[in-house]
Design an enzyme around this catalytic site. Structure first.
Site, PDB file in Angstrom:
ATOM      1  N   GLU A  84       0.899  -1.155   0.000  1.00  0.00           N
ATOM      2  CA  GLU A  84       0.000   0.000   0.000  1.00  0.00           C
ATOM      3  C   GLU A  84       0.936   1.202   0.000  1.00  0.00           C
ATOM      4  OE1 GLU A  84      -3.275   0.352  -0.152  1.00  0.00           O
ATOM      5  OE2 GLU A  84      -3.627  -1.792  -0.295  1.00  0.00           O
ATOM      6  N   ASP A 126      12.497   6.592   1.125  1.00  0.00           N
ATOM      7  CA  ASP A 126      13.157   7.635   1.939  1.00  0.00           C
ATOM      8  C   ASP A 126      12.263   8.094   3.091  1.00  0.00           C
ATOM      9  OD1 ASP A 126      11.258   9.085   0.485  1.00  0.00           O
ATOM     10  OD2 ASP A 126      12.678  10.583  -0.284  1.00  0.00           O
ATOM     11  N   GLU A 127      10.961   7.785   3.004  1.00  0.00           N
ATOM     12  CA  GLU A 127      10.054   8.253   4.063  1.00  0.00           C
ATOM     13  C   GLU A 127      10.323   7.584   5.403  1.00  0.00           C
ATOM     14  OE1 GLU A 127       6.016   8.976   3.147  1.00  0.00           O
ATOM     15  OE2 GLU A 127       6.438   9.502   1.070  1.00  0.00           O
ATOM     16  N   TYR A 153       1.827   5.183   6.748  1.00  0.00           N
ATOM     17  CA  TYR A 153       2.484   4.545   5.595  1.00  0.00           C
ATOM     18  C   TYR A 153       3.983   4.367   5.873  1.00  0.00           C
ATOM     19  CZ  TYR A 153       5.167   4.429   1.243  1.00  0.00           C
ATOM     20  OH  TYR A 153       6.101   4.125   0.275  1.00  0.00           O
ATOM     21  N   LYS A 157       6.303   0.953   6.252  1.00  0.00           N
ATOM     22  CA  LYS A 157       7.474   0.669   5.416  1.00  0.00           C
ATOM     23  C   LYS A 157       8.724   0.518   6.297  1.00  0.00           C
ATOM     24  CE  LYS A 157       7.863   0.578   1.493  1.00  0.00           C
ATOM     25  NZ  LYS A 157       7.741  -0.532   0.504  1.00  0.00           N
ATOM     26  N   ASN A 183       9.248   9.110  -6.945  1.00  0.00           N
ATOM     27  CA  ASN A 183       9.384   8.741  -8.359  1.00  0.00           C
ATOM     28  C   ASN A 183       8.358   9.483  -9.204  1.00  0.00           C
ATOM     29  OD1 ASN A 183      10.406   5.264  -8.617  1.00  0.00           O
ATOM     30  ND2 ASN A 183      11.038   6.796  -7.134  1.00  0.00           N
ATOM     31  N   PRO A 208      -5.359  20.725  -6.097  1.00  0.00           N
ATOM     32  CA  PRO A 208      -5.385  20.946  -4.642  1.00  0.00           C
ATOM     33  C   PRO A 208      -3.982  20.917  -4.036  1.00  0.00           C
ATOM     34  CG  PRO A 208      -6.022  18.676  -5.158  1.00  0.00           C
ATOM     35  CD  PRO A 208      -5.714  19.338  -6.462  1.00  0.00           C
TER      36      PRO A 208
HETATM   37  P1  NAD Z   1       1.522   1.298  -6.426  1.00  0.00           P
HETATM   38  O1  NAD Z   1       0.477   1.520  -5.390  1.00  0.00           O
HETATM   39  O2  NAD Z   1       1.375   1.941  -7.755  1.00  0.00           O
HETATM   40  O3  NAD Z   1       1.695  -0.285  -6.681  1.00  0.00           O
HETATM   41  C1  NAD Z   1       1.618  -1.227  -5.651  1.00  0.00           C
HETATM   42  C2  NAD Z   1       1.301  -2.589  -6.259  1.00  0.00           C
HETATM   43  O4  NAD Z   1       1.292  -3.565  -5.207  1.00  0.00           O
HETATM   44  C3  NAD Z   1      -0.071  -2.657  -6.943  1.00  0.00           C
HETATM   45  O5  NAD Z   1       0.033  -3.246  -8.211  1.00  0.00           O
HETATM   46  C4  NAD Z   1      -0.910  -3.524  -5.995  1.00  0.00           C
HETATM   47  O6  NAD Z   1      -1.917  -4.278  -6.650  1.00  0.00           O
HETATM   48  C5  NAD Z   1       0.163  -4.406  -5.376  1.00  0.00           C
HETATM   49  N1  NAD Z   1      -0.235  -4.924  -4.061  1.00  0.00           N
HETATM   50  C6  NAD Z   1      -0.736  -4.219  -3.015  1.00  0.00           C
HETATM   51  N2  NAD Z   1      -1.021  -5.032  -1.989  1.00  0.00           N
HETATM   52  C7  NAD Z   1      -0.693  -6.292  -2.388  1.00  0.00           C
HETATM   53  C8  NAD Z   1      -0.751  -7.566  -1.772  1.00  0.00           C
HETATM   54  N3  NAD Z   1      -1.224  -7.712  -0.522  1.00  0.00           N
HETATM   55  N4  NAD Z   1      -0.316  -8.640  -2.466  1.00  0.00           N
HETATM   56  C9  NAD Z   1       0.158  -8.496  -3.733  1.00  0.00           C
HETATM   57  N5  NAD Z   1       0.217  -7.328  -4.373  1.00  0.00           N
HETATM   58  C10 NAD Z   1      -0.209  -6.216  -3.709  1.00  0.00           C
HETATM   59  O7  NAD Z   1       2.889   1.719  -5.732  1.00  0.00           O
HETATM   60  P2  NAD Z   1       4.267   2.212  -6.367  1.00  0.00           P
HETATM   61  O8  NAD Z   1       4.309   3.690  -6.328  1.00  0.00           O
HETATM   62  O9  NAD Z   1       4.516   1.490  -7.635  1.00  0.00           O
HETATM   63  O10 NAD Z   1       5.289   1.695  -5.255  1.00  0.00           O
HETATM   64  C11 NAD Z   1       5.889   0.414  -5.351  1.00  0.00           C
HETATM   65  C12 NAD Z   1       6.843   0.237  -4.185  1.00  0.00           C
HETATM   66  O11 NAD Z   1       7.841   1.240  -4.192  1.00  0.00           O
HETATM   67  C13 NAD Z   1       6.169   0.324  -2.812  1.00  0.00           C
HETATM   68  O12 NAD Z   1       6.769  -0.644  -1.977  1.00  0.00           O
HETATM   69  C14 NAD Z   1       6.506   1.739  -2.338  1.00  0.00           C
HETATM   70  O13 NAD Z   1       6.538   1.805  -0.937  1.00  0.00           O
HETATM   71  C15 NAD Z   1       7.889   1.913  -2.937  1.00  0.00           C
HETATM   72  N6  NAD Z   1       8.324   3.286  -3.227  1.00  0.00           N
HETATM   73  C16 NAD Z   1       7.539   4.096  -4.000  1.00  0.00           C
HETATM   74  C17 NAD Z   1       8.000   5.377  -4.317  1.00  0.00           C
HETATM   75  C18 NAD Z   1       7.178   6.297  -5.188  1.00  0.00           C
HETATM   76  O14 NAD Z   1       7.523   7.463  -5.344  1.00  0.00           O
HETATM   77  N7  NAD Z   1       6.103   5.837  -5.818  1.00  0.00           N
HETATM   78  C19 NAD Z   1       9.225   5.821  -3.826  1.00  0.00           C
HETATM   79  C20 NAD Z   1       9.992   4.952  -3.024  1.00  0.00           C
HETATM   80  C21 NAD Z   1       9.534   3.683  -2.739  1.00  0.00           C
HETATM   81  O1  TDX Z   2      -3.369  16.500  -3.763  1.00  0.00           O
HETATM   82  C1  TDX Z   2      -2.199  16.597  -3.363  1.00  0.00           C
HETATM   83  N1  TDX Z   2      -1.707  17.836  -3.045  1.00  0.00           N
HETATM   84  C2  TDX Z   2      -0.444  18.038  -2.573  1.00  0.00           C
HETATM   85  O2  TDX Z   2      -0.048  19.177  -2.303  1.00  0.00           O
HETATM   86  C3  TDX Z   2      -1.345  15.457  -3.203  1.00  0.00           C
HETATM   87  C4  TDX Z   2      -1.832  14.073  -3.540  1.00  0.00           C
HETATM   88  C5  TDX Z   2      -0.063  15.672  -2.741  1.00  0.00           C
HETATM   89  N2  TDX Z   2       0.379  16.906  -2.414  1.00  0.00           N
HETATM   90  C6  TDX Z   2       1.752  17.072  -1.891  1.00  0.00           C
HETATM   91  C7  TDX Z   2       2.059  16.167  -0.710  1.00  0.00           C
HETATM   92  C8  TDX Z   2       3.532  15.877  -0.882  1.00  0.00           C
HETATM   93  O3  TDX Z   2       4.296  16.881  -0.242  1.00  0.00           O
HETATM   94  O4  TDX Z   2       2.644  16.658  -2.921  1.00  0.00           O
HETATM   95  C9  TDX Z   2       3.765  15.957  -2.380  1.00  0.00           C
HETATM   96  C10 TDX Z   2       3.830  14.574  -3.032  1.00  0.00           C
HETATM   97  O5  TDX Z   2       2.702  13.845  -2.580  1.00  0.00           O
HETATM   98  P1  TDX Z   2       2.438  12.325  -3.034  1.00  0.00           P
HETATM   99  O6  TDX Z   2       2.418  12.279  -4.515  1.00  0.00           O
HETATM  100  O7  TDX Z   2       1.242  11.849  -2.284  1.00  0.00           O
HETATM  101  O8  TDX Z   2       3.775  11.601  -2.565  1.00  0.00           O
HETATM  102  P2  TDX Z   2       4.489  11.486  -1.121  1.00  0.00           P
HETATM  103  O9  TDX Z   2       3.528  11.633  -0.015  1.00  0.00           O
HETATM  104  O10 TDX Z   2       5.676  12.395  -1.131  1.00  0.00           O
HETATM  105  O11 TDX Z   2       4.968   9.932  -1.172  1.00  0.00           O
HETATM  106  C11 TDX Z   2       5.535   9.359  -2.366  1.00  0.00           C
HETATM  107  O12 TDX Z   2       6.927   9.276  -2.297  1.00  0.00           O
HETATM  108  C12 TDX Z   2       7.496   8.331  -1.436  1.00  0.00           C
HETATM  109  C13 TDX Z   2       4.938   7.984  -2.651  1.00  0.00           C
HETATM  110  O13 TDX Z   2       3.523   8.060  -2.688  1.00  0.00           O
HETATM  111  C14 TDX Z   2       5.413   6.966  -1.647  1.00  0.00           C
HETATM  112  O14 TDX Z   2       4.923   5.665  -1.985  1.00  0.00           O
HETATM  113  C15 TDX Z   2       6.910   6.955  -1.626  1.00  0.00           C
HETATM  114  O15 TDX Z   2       7.389   6.094  -0.633  1.00  0.00           O
END
Ligand code: NAD
Ligand code: TDX
Length: 339
Positions: A84, A126-127, A153, A157, A183, A208
């Site tokens: 999640e 990094d969170e 969250y 993690k 990312n 927003p």
């Molecule tokens: P995402 O929410 O887009 O994808 C998560 C995927 O995991 C989905 O396809 C979902 O169906 C699957 N999943 C969730 N619960 C599951 C379960 N119980 N069993 C099997 N599959 C399940 O997330 P994302 O942004 O692609 O992030 C992927 C990973 O990278 C996560 O571990 C997140 O913490 C980490 N991460 C994300 C970012 C970012 O900026 N997006 C940065 C650093 C680390």
């Molecule tokens: O509606 C919004 N308005 C807003 O100002 C949303 C959705 C976000 N924000 C701000 C909150 C954050 O400071 O933008 C910044 C980025 O928000 P998100 O896209 O929700 O990312 P963040 O909370 O930084 O977390 C992301 O990076 C680290 C990923 O969702 C995580 O999975 C990852 O670990």
């Protein structure tokens, strides 16, 4: 020599990009893609790969230990990123975060331990380090920065992250961990700030912006993250953590203004809204360890070009996010798997 990697969460944003990255850059690697298809998992992210013999999709939950074990038995290594992933959702309800991020990681570790001989890579974040102050730009997260998560969250993690550490210490398991910054790129679920803002503007809606908009994130293109994961999996030292980031800090206001400009919109499209509870002020990664030890360099994250390309992707792939926002993408699952 051919090799098989078990990927968890490969129908999500980073996962789908990782599958495409590996198929394109590691011709000897096949992927078993294990994903539960929660709200953020979308098989449309994997469109075009249906007939690729090097990619097998398995629908299932990582909490299903029997399934996890049978898949690990067929693999040479595990890349664990199912989670999640959205901070705001964890503030509304943390239970799925504890279940999947903590409980799921425990299942992966236990089953990998029973099978034996497989490296497990955890995609952490990094969170886990908490937040940095705005008035100390000299401070960055290093791998030695204490773990101090601030959102449910991040706490889930962090629990997964230290569990991986404990399994290395206790059982001598071959594990490695990446902690990456924010990312951006194609196929990101439009609850995250960039695809949400771009798609809102195309729909004629305002964006927003939380609080004063001065919170800072360190943005990295998803393909640079994927390359880092591959490098750490292949050459990282067992038990080690690698920070991943591109020294690309932007305030949310700066990011929003760039998106508005790219979309030809004015500042009247910003809707200041209440701040996120516990909103982390600043993230910034020191990635010198992975650069030094594994020779990794971000090559696809330079702004404004990389952001411009990503915004263009969402404009060109209108249908993709419209189906996500309307929920239509889920019809495919019903068709494919039944209710
Ligand atoms: P995402 O929410 O887009 O994808 C998560 C995927 O995991 C989905 O396809 C979902 O169906 C699957 N999943 C969730 N619960 C599951 C379960 N119980 N069993 C099997 N599959 C399940 O997330 P994302 O942004 O692609 O992030 C992927 C990973 O990278 C996560 O571990 C997140 O913490 C980490 N991460 C994300 C970012 C970012 O900026 N997006 C940065 C650093 C680390
Ligand atoms: O509606 C919004 N308005 C807003 O100002 C949303 C959705 C976000 N924000 C701000 C909150 C954050 O400071 O933008 C910044 C980025 O928000 P998100 O896209 O929700 O990312 P963040 O909370 O930084 O977390 C992301 O990076 C680290 C990923 O969702 C995580 O999975 C990852 O670990």
């Amino acid at each position: 020599m051919s090799t098989t990697w078990l990927l968890t969460g490969g129908a999500g944003f980073i996962g789908a990009n990782f599958v495409r990255f590996v198929l394109a850059n590691r011709t000897e690697v096949s992927i078993i893609n294990h994903d539960a298809l929660t709200y953020s998992g979308n098989l449309e992210n994997l469109a075009g790969l249906e007939d690729d013999p090097r990619h097998e999709f398995v629908k299932g939950d990582i909490l299903d230990a029997g399934l996890v074990r049978s898949l690990i038995e067929r693999a040479d290594a595990v890349v664990h990123m199912a989670a999640e992933s959205h901070v705001d959702r964890s503030i509304l309800d943390s239970k799925p975060f504890i279940d999947t991020n903590v409980g799921g990681t425990q299942v992966i570790l236990d089953e990998a331990r029973k099978v034996g001989g497989r490296r497990v890579l955890l995609v952490s974040t990094d969170e886990v380090y908490g937040a940095l102050p705005l008035d100390r730009p000299d401070l960055l997260f290093t791998e030695e920065t204490p773990i101090a998560p601030n959102s449910p969250y991040a706490a889930s993690k962090a629990a997964a992250d230290v569990l991986v550490r404990a399994y290395h210490h206790t059982f001598g398991m071959d594990v490695v961990t990446t902690r990456c910054s924010n990312n951006f790129g194609p196929y990101q679920f439009p609850e995250k700030v960039i695809p949400l803002f771009v798609s809102n503007l195309i729909e004629g809606k305002k964006v927003p912006l939380y609080g004063d908009g001065l919170n800072v994130r360190d943005w990295l293109h998803v393909d640079d993250h994927c390359e880092a994961i591959v490098r750490v999996l292949e050459d990282g030292t067992a038990g080690e953590v690698y920070n991943v980031g591109g020294n690309n800090e932007r305030s949310n206001l700066e990011l929003t203004r760039m998106i508005l400009e790219l979309m030809g919109c004015g500042e009247e499209m910003i809707e200041p809204v209440a701040d996120r509870l516990g909103h982390d002020r600043r993230y910034a990664i020191d990635a010198s360890k992975i650069r030094r030890e594994l020779g990794w360099e971000p090559t696809r994250s330079a702004w404004p070009g990389a952001l411009e390309e990503t915004v263009a992707w969402y404009r060109e792939n209108d249908e993709w996010w419209r189906r996500v926002k309307s929920g239509a993408y889920r019809d495919y699952y019903a068709q494919q798997y039944g209710e």
